[in-house]
Write a protein that holds these residues in place. Sequence first.
Motif, PDB file in Angstrom:
ATOM      1  N   MET A   1     -30.516  17.334 -40.664  1.00  0.00           N
ATOM      2  CA  MET A   1     -30.009  16.000 -40.398  1.00  0.00           C
ATOM      3  C   MET A   1     -29.250  15.513 -41.628  1.00  0.00           C
ATOM      4  SD  MET A   1     -32.145  12.832 -38.749  1.00  0.00           S
ATOM      5  CE  MET A   1     -32.175  13.559 -37.122  1.00  0.00           C
ATOM      6  N   LYS A   2     -27.942  15.330 -41.466  1.00  0.00           N
ATOM      7  CA  LYS A   2     -27.117  14.933 -42.614  1.00  0.00           C
ATOM      8  C   LYS A   2     -27.025  13.424 -42.782  1.00  0.00           C
ATOM      9  CE  LYS A   2     -23.251  16.864 -43.436  1.00  0.00           C
ATOM     10  NZ  LYS A   2     -21.861  17.374 -43.275  1.00  0.00           N
ATOM     11  N   ARG A   3     -26.922  12.695 -41.657  1.00  0.00           N
ATOM     12  CA  ARG A   3     -26.773  11.244 -41.735  1.00  0.00           C
ATOM     13  C   ARG A   3     -27.531  10.570 -40.607  1.00  0.00           C
ATOM     14  NH1 ARG A   3     -20.790  12.302 -42.213  1.00  0.00           N
ATOM     15  NH2 ARG A   3     -20.355  12.457 -44.437  1.00  0.00           N
ATOM     16  N   VAL A   4     -28.060   9.394 -40.899  1.00  0.00           N
ATOM     17  CA  VAL A   4     -28.734   8.576 -39.896  1.00  0.00           C
ATOM     18  C   VAL A   4     -28.074   7.211 -39.879  1.00  0.00           C
ATOM     19  CG1 VAL A   4     -30.876   7.314 -39.396  1.00  0.00           C
ATOM     20  CG2 VAL A   4     -30.953   9.777 -39.882  1.00  0.00           C
ATOM     21  N   CYS A   5     -27.823   6.717 -38.673  1.00  0.00           N
ATOM     22  CA  CYS A   5     -27.264   5.380 -38.502  1.00  0.00           C
ATOM     23  C   CYS A   5     -28.407   4.378 -38.402  1.00  0.00           C
ATOM     24  CB  CYS A   5     -26.428   5.346 -37.227  1.00  0.00           C
ATOM     25  SG  CYS A   5     -25.684   3.747 -36.906  1.00  0.00           S
ATOM     26  N   ALA A  95     -21.639   6.470 -34.144  1.00  0.00           N
ATOM     27  CA  ALA A  95     -22.317   7.529 -33.384  1.00  0.00           C
ATOM     28  C   ALA A  95     -21.813   8.907 -33.789  1.00  0.00           C
ATOM     29  CB  ALA A  95     -22.125   7.302 -31.888  1.00  0.00           C
ATOM     30  N   ASP A  96     -20.496   9.029 -33.937  1.00  0.00           N
ATOM     31  CA  ASP A  96     -19.910  10.327 -34.309  1.00  0.00           C
ATOM     32  C   ASP A  96     -20.364  10.785 -35.694  1.00  0.00           C
ATOM     33  OD1 ASP A  96     -18.544  10.512 -31.920  1.00  0.00           O
ATOM     34  OD2 ASP A  96     -16.629   9.826 -32.741  1.00  0.00           O
ATOM     35  N   LEU A  97     -20.536   9.844 -36.613  1.00  0.00           N
ATOM     36  CA  LEU A  97     -20.895  10.187 -37.991  1.00  0.00           C
ATOM     37  C   LEU A  97     -22.381  10.513 -38.159  1.00  0.00           C
ATOM     38  CD1 LEU A  97     -18.901   7.400 -39.890  1.00  0.00           C
ATOM     39  CD2 LEU A  97     -18.408   9.858 -39.924  1.00  0.00           C
ATOM     40  N   SER A  98     -23.197  10.201 -37.162  1.00  0.00           N
ATOM     41  CA  SER A  98     -24.649  10.214 -37.350  1.00  0.00           C
ATOM     42  C   SER A  98     -25.343  11.300 -36.542  1.00  0.00           C
ATOM     43  CB  SER A  98     -25.217   8.849 -36.956  1.00  0.00           C
ATOM     44  OG  SER A  98     -24.583   7.825 -37.693  1.00  0.00           O
ATOM     45  N   ASP A  99     -26.498  11.724 -37.066  1.00  0.00           N
ATOM     46  CA  ASP A  99     -27.332  12.729 -36.397  1.00  0.00           C
ATOM     47  C   ASP A  99     -28.588  12.112 -35.792  1.00  0.00           C
ATOM     48  OD1 ASP A  99     -25.669  14.941 -37.245  1.00  0.00           O
ATOM     49  OD2 ASP A  99     -26.451  14.556 -39.255  1.00  0.00           O
ATOM     50  N   GLY A 100     -28.774  10.807 -35.962  1.00  0.00           N
ATOM     51  CA  GLY A 100     -29.910  10.091 -35.410  1.00  0.00           C
ATOM     52  C   GLY A 100     -29.688   8.604 -35.623  1.00  0.00           C
ATOM     53  N   PHE A 101     -30.520   7.777 -34.954  1.00  0.00           N
ATOM     54  CA  PHE A 101     -30.306   6.332 -34.946  1.00  0.00           C
ATOM     55  C   PHE A 101     -31.624   5.593 -35.101  1.00  0.00           C
ATOM     56  CE2 PHE A 101     -27.261   8.578 -32.375  1.00  0.00           C
ATOM     57  CZ  PHE A 101     -26.044   8.131 -32.869  1.00  0.00           C
ATOM     58  N   ILE A 102     -31.645   4.639 -36.020  1.00  0.00           N
ATOM     59  CA  ILE A 102     -32.809   3.784 -36.231  1.00  0.00           C
ATOM     60  C   ILE A 102     -32.383   2.336 -36.033  1.00  0.00           C
ATOM     61  CG2 ILE A 102     -34.433   2.876 -37.943  1.00  0.00           C
ATOM     62  CD1 ILE A 102     -34.406   5.623 -39.283  1.00  0.00           C
ATOM     63  N   ALA A 103     -33.124   1.622 -35.186  1.00  0.00           N
ATOM     64  CA  ALA A 103     -32.924   0.176 -35.067  1.00  0.00           C
ATOM     65  C   ALA A 103     -34.033  -0.518 -35.834  1.00  0.00           C
ATOM     66  CB  ALA A 103     -32.943  -0.253 -33.604  1.00  0.00           C
ATOM     67  N   ARG A 124     -26.547  12.045 -21.483  1.00  0.00           N
ATOM     68  CA  ARG A 124     -26.318  13.299 -22.223  1.00  0.00           C
ATOM     69  C   ARG A 124     -24.938  13.325 -22.889  1.00  0.00           C
ATOM     70  NH1 ARG A 124     -30.195  16.983 -21.476  1.00  0.00           N
ATOM     71  NH2 ARG A 124     -28.896  18.799 -21.800  1.00  0.00           N
ATOM     72  N   LEU A 125     -24.455  12.126 -23.294  1.00  0.00           N
ATOM     73  CA  LEU A 125     -23.222  12.062 -24.073  1.00  0.00           C
ATOM     74  C   LEU A 125     -23.495  12.435 -25.525  1.00  0.00           C
ATOM     75  CD1 LEU A 125     -21.656   8.807 -22.582  1.00  0.00           C
ATOM     76  CD2 LEU A 125     -21.234  11.186 -21.924  1.00  0.00           C
ATOM     77  N   HIS A 126     -24.759  12.361 -25.924  1.00  0.00           N
ATOM     78  CA  HIS A 126     -25.195  12.907 -27.209  1.00  0.00           C
ATOM     79  C   HIS A 126     -26.638  13.367 -27.050  1.00  0.00           C
ATOM     80  CE1 HIS A 126     -27.951   9.725 -28.594  1.00  0.00           C
ATOM     81  NE2 HIS A 126     -27.113   8.853 -28.065  1.00  0.00           N
ATOM     82  N   MET A 127     -27.110  14.172 -27.988  1.00  0.00           N
ATOM     83  CA  MET A 127     -28.453  14.752 -27.926  1.00  0.00           C
ATOM     84  C   MET A 127     -29.215  14.411 -29.202  1.00  0.00           C
ATOM     85  SD  MET A 127     -28.052  16.588 -25.054  1.00  0.00           S
ATOM     86  CE  MET A 127     -28.944  18.121 -24.956  1.00  0.00           C
ATOM     87  N   LYS A 128     -29.047  13.189 -29.688  1.00  0.00           N
ATOM     88  CA  LYS A 128     -29.573  12.789 -30.993  1.00  0.00           C
ATOM     89  C   LYS A 128     -30.758  11.845 -30.817  1.00  0.00           C
ATOM     90  CE  LYS A 128     -24.786  13.022 -32.652  1.00  0.00           C
ATOM     91  NZ  LYS A 128     -23.654  12.236 -33.165  1.00  0.00           N
ATOM     92  N   PRO A 129     -31.740  11.892 -31.734  1.00  0.00           N
ATOM     93  CA  PRO A 129     -32.921  11.033 -31.609  1.00  0.00           C
ATOM     94  C   PRO A 129     -32.626   9.572 -31.924  1.00  0.00           C
ATOM     95  CG  PRO A 129     -33.018  12.271 -33.656  1.00  0.00           C
ATOM     96  CD  PRO A 129     -31.822  12.795 -32.901  1.00  0.00           C
ATOM     97  N   ASN A 178     -38.583  16.811 -35.072  1.00  0.00           N
ATOM     98  CA  ASN A 178     -39.029  17.678 -33.975  1.00  0.00           C
ATOM     99  C   ASN A 178     -38.426  17.287 -32.629  1.00  0.00           C
ATOM    100  OD1 ASN A 178     -40.831  19.087 -35.735  1.00  0.00           O
ATOM    101  ND2 ASN A 178     -42.204  17.336 -35.636  1.00  0.00           N
ATOM    102  N   TYR A 179     -37.377  16.489 -32.645  1.00  0.00           N
ATOM    103  CA  TYR A 179     -36.827  15.969 -31.398  1.00  0.00           C
ATOM    104  C   TYR A 179     -36.117  17.040 -30.582  1.00  0.00           C
ATOM    105  CZ  TYR A 179     -33.910  13.240 -28.220  1.00  0.00           C
ATOM    106  OH  TYR A 179     -33.291  12.729 -27.104  1.00  0.00           O
ATOM    107  N   GLU A 180     -36.408  17.035 -29.294  1.00  0.00           N
ATOM    108  CA  GLU A 180     -35.671  17.843 -28.332  1.00  0.00           C
ATOM    109  C   GLU A 180     -35.223  16.914 -27.215  1.00  0.00           C
ATOM    110  OE1 GLU A 180     -37.546  21.403 -26.918  1.00  0.00           O
ATOM    111  OE2 GLU A 180     -38.388  21.865 -28.887  1.00  0.00           O
ATOM    112  N   ALA A 181     -33.939  16.868 -26.959  1.00  0.00           N
ATOM    113  CA  ALA A 181     -33.414  15.981 -25.925  1.00  0.00           C
ATOM    114  C   ALA A 181     -33.927  16.404 -24.563  1.00  0.00           C
ATOM    115  CB  ALA A 181     -31.885  16.004 -25.942  1.00  0.00           C
ATOM    116  N   PRO A 182     -34.279  15.429 -23.694  1.00  0.00           N
ATOM    117  CA  PRO A 182     -34.749  15.786 -22.355  1.00  0.00           C
ATOM    118  C   PRO A 182     -33.650  16.431 -21.537  1.00  0.00           C
ATOM    119  CG  PRO A 182     -34.450  13.419 -22.538  1.00  0.00           C
ATOM    120  CD  PRO A 182     -34.261  13.984 -23.912  1.00  0.00           C
TER     121      PRO A 182
END
Length: 196
Positions: A1-5, A95-103, A124-129, A178-182
Amino acid sequence: MKRVCVFCGSSAGHRAEYRAAAAETGRELARRRIGLVYGGSRVGLMRVVAEAALAAGGEVIGVIPRSLVEREVAHLGVTELRVVDTMHERKALMADLSDGFIAMPGGLGTLDELFEIMSWASLRLHMKPCGVLNVAAYFDGLLRFVGHAVVEGFIEPEHGAMLFAADTPAALLDSFANYEAPAVDKAKRALQLPGG
């Protein structure tokens, strides 16, 4: 994971815990050598998370619409500030710059960003946690509502389960690892249901 939004408020909220959690999030991302992508402002929790990451030696990329540069007071001290034309472009680029998202705790903008990114994941436009940092039980009502929408048949159980929740950034980032997209595709399943 390089970047998180990180989606969070342009206000700081009334509790000191919110500011402390934002600072801890910035430091934890830097400690893990994960870059921070955020809304580009130097006010509210956005400022706190960005400056904590910068102070800890982390990469910080701000993304802000041109119309908000003056109104929101863009943070000119980040690693990179990207100025876009619209809010839609802002969300797409984040979204494009990030590998995951935290609110984190925030208002209407934070909720908009969280639910749009969750909606994109369900399609399924992205597969990120995606997750919420549930500081001082801030998101308890939202998490109950998501569960209610699952029970009522408006959110697939697998999509409801995509939303991680934790009260520390370390725990949330650990769950991301450990995230796997459904495998459920909302659009395809809708066509299979009566009335779809």
